[in-house]
Design an enzyme around this catalytic site. Sequence first.
Site, PDB file in Angstrom:
ATOM      1  CE  LYS A 137      77.601 -30.083  69.767  1.00  0.00           C
ATOM      2  NZ  LYS A 137      77.354 -29.927  68.348  1.00  0.00           N
ATOM      3  CD  GLU A 164      70.298 -23.238  62.690  1.00  0.00           C
ATOM      4  OE1 GLU A 164      70.623 -22.216  63.295  1.00  0.00           O
ATOM      5  OE2 GLU A 164      71.095 -23.915  62.030  1.00  0.00           O
ATOM      6  CE  LYS A 197      68.648 -28.576  52.871  1.00  0.00           C
ATOM      7  NZ  LYS A 197      67.690 -27.965  53.749  1.00  0.00           N
ATOM      8  N   GLY A 209      71.748 -15.494  55.813  1.00  0.00           N
ATOM      9  CA  GLY A 209      72.944 -16.047  56.455  1.00  0.00           C
ATOM     10  C   GLY A 209      72.613 -17.432  56.956  1.00  0.00           C
ATOM     11  CB  CYS A 217      71.007 -23.972  55.244  1.00  0.00           C
ATOM     12  SG  CYS A 217      70.980 -25.216  56.533  1.00  0.00           S
ATOM     13  CE  LYS A 241      76.028 -26.459  54.764  1.00  0.00           C
ATOM     14  NZ  LYS A 241      75.712 -27.617  53.949  1.00  0.00           N
ATOM     15  CE  LYS A 277      65.780 -19.346  61.532  1.00  0.00           C
ATOM     16  NZ  LYS A 277      64.911 -19.979  60.599  1.00  0.00           N
ATOM     17  NE  ARG A 280      76.288 -23.058  61.830  1.00  0.00           N
ATOM     18  CZ  ARG A 280      76.002 -24.377  61.800  1.00  0.00           C
ATOM     19  NH1 ARG A 280      76.849 -25.216  61.235  1.00  0.00           N
ATOM     20  NH2 ARG A 280      74.896 -24.841  62.331  1.00  0.00           N
TER      21      ARG A 280
END
Length: 462
Positions: A35, A165, A217, A269, A272, A275, A335, A342
Amino acid sequence: MKIAVIGTGYVGLVQGAALADVNHSVICVDKIKEKIIHLNEFCEGKRNDLPILEPDLPRLVKENNDKKRLIFTTDINQAVREAKVIFIAVGTPSNEDGSANLTHVKNVAQDIGRAMNYESDSPIYKIIVTKSTVPPMTYRMVHDTIAKETKNEFDIVSNPEFLAEGRAVKDCLRPSRIVIGTSNAKAASIMEELYEPFKSREVSILFMSNIDAEMVKYASNTYLAAQVSLTNAMANLSRELGADWRKVLEGVKKDIRVGRFVYPGLGFGGSCFPKDVRELIHTMEQHRPDSDDLSYVKMIVRQNEAQKGMFLPRMEKYFSGFEGKKFAIWGTTFKPETNDVRESAGVHMIKELLLKGAYVSVYEPSGSEQAMFTLSLDEKLKPHLSRLSFVSDMYEAVRNAEGLLITVEWNDFRNPDFLQVKNLLKKPVIFDGKDILNPRQMKEEGFDYFSVGRPDVLGYSQ
Ligand code: NAD
């Protein structure tokens, strides 16, 4: 200010670039060597893509690297030694039981503590910031882990990230809020200085305790997830009753007390919501095990799981089963404007259709590599993958398919060449998982059309 960001994924890379853009000096660290090589090659102009797809991010990374304010390395020791503020932005995936897997956070905390010992004769006071989404009380674990490794002075600040995102650069440069969790005045003042350039008339810094910040959060994402699942429940009922949910929504959204984030679809989905709600459930199981509150939050997840597969019984009835039949899918990201697949509805539907014996042909504008990788990890799917193909043209995907399923609202899918789609499909039928097409137009174009929150349209078979 000298800053280190540990973990160069969706959050770390964007946050690092945004901090560099306001003239901080940022070292981004990742343990994955490939990476870092990829990022450095991008900066040297040897390749033109970044490891993640995010609008405007390539410009931000390149410009700030050119100005020597943003560099990439695998060397956490160098980054920690030079920095005054160290962000932890590593992943916190869910464990099997829904709890957050804090292994990466703990490992990084240990590395930070050890690296702090190798400082010069006059070690500088450091602030370690948890940017990763972590369950309430994690700040203590991070503190204790570092304190076991070093006697140098430091504080822990909890600073959750709210970027979405697909618009992460905008969200980081102009955040909706800046939450700083610490009970230490010195740490609070350094964080205020660091975030000063991001403040505006609308955006102030919210100071609170570490645990308050950690809760903000989880509470935020659970509110949003509940909104999505309630929206989908209302959309499902509207369809059954013959009502048009998009019309109903126009009326509902006029009430300013109702949130804006209410569109029908195949569930939420991404990395975030699913989970974070699971992790909140796990926390509730520890603290409020027999409460209705717990059942209520669990129901958000159950509604969502069902929503991802809500087309399956309708498709099964329409096509009289799936065995040996070919279906086209447009989209696998959770999206648009991201390559993150994920927990996406697209990946879910590919799996379901393959397991039911279907052939699946997929067109994906940006995340096909990620989707293929995710699917290849599923042992159950291995014997079925020969019936899956990814193609690079959206029309090629529908050729000879029984029907088309749209799972995400990329712009290209909103107004395709319907004549071409119709001619290429075996039968003109579309399942629209985002309610992006116009039912009246679908009828006129001669399609059978099925959506989430509106009555079925039979433009072909009637
Ligand atoms: P990601 O998986 O994209 O990136 C995490 C990075 O951390 C990876 O590149 C990984 O190699 C690196 N890493 C792991 N262990 C490391 C170590 N020991 N040393 C150095 N690098 C290490 O994850 P993400 O999507 O950026 O999410 C990071 C955190 O932020 C998570 O807690 C997530 O819940 C939270 N968050 C994510 C989003 C989002 O939209 N993706 C938004 C807000 C908050």
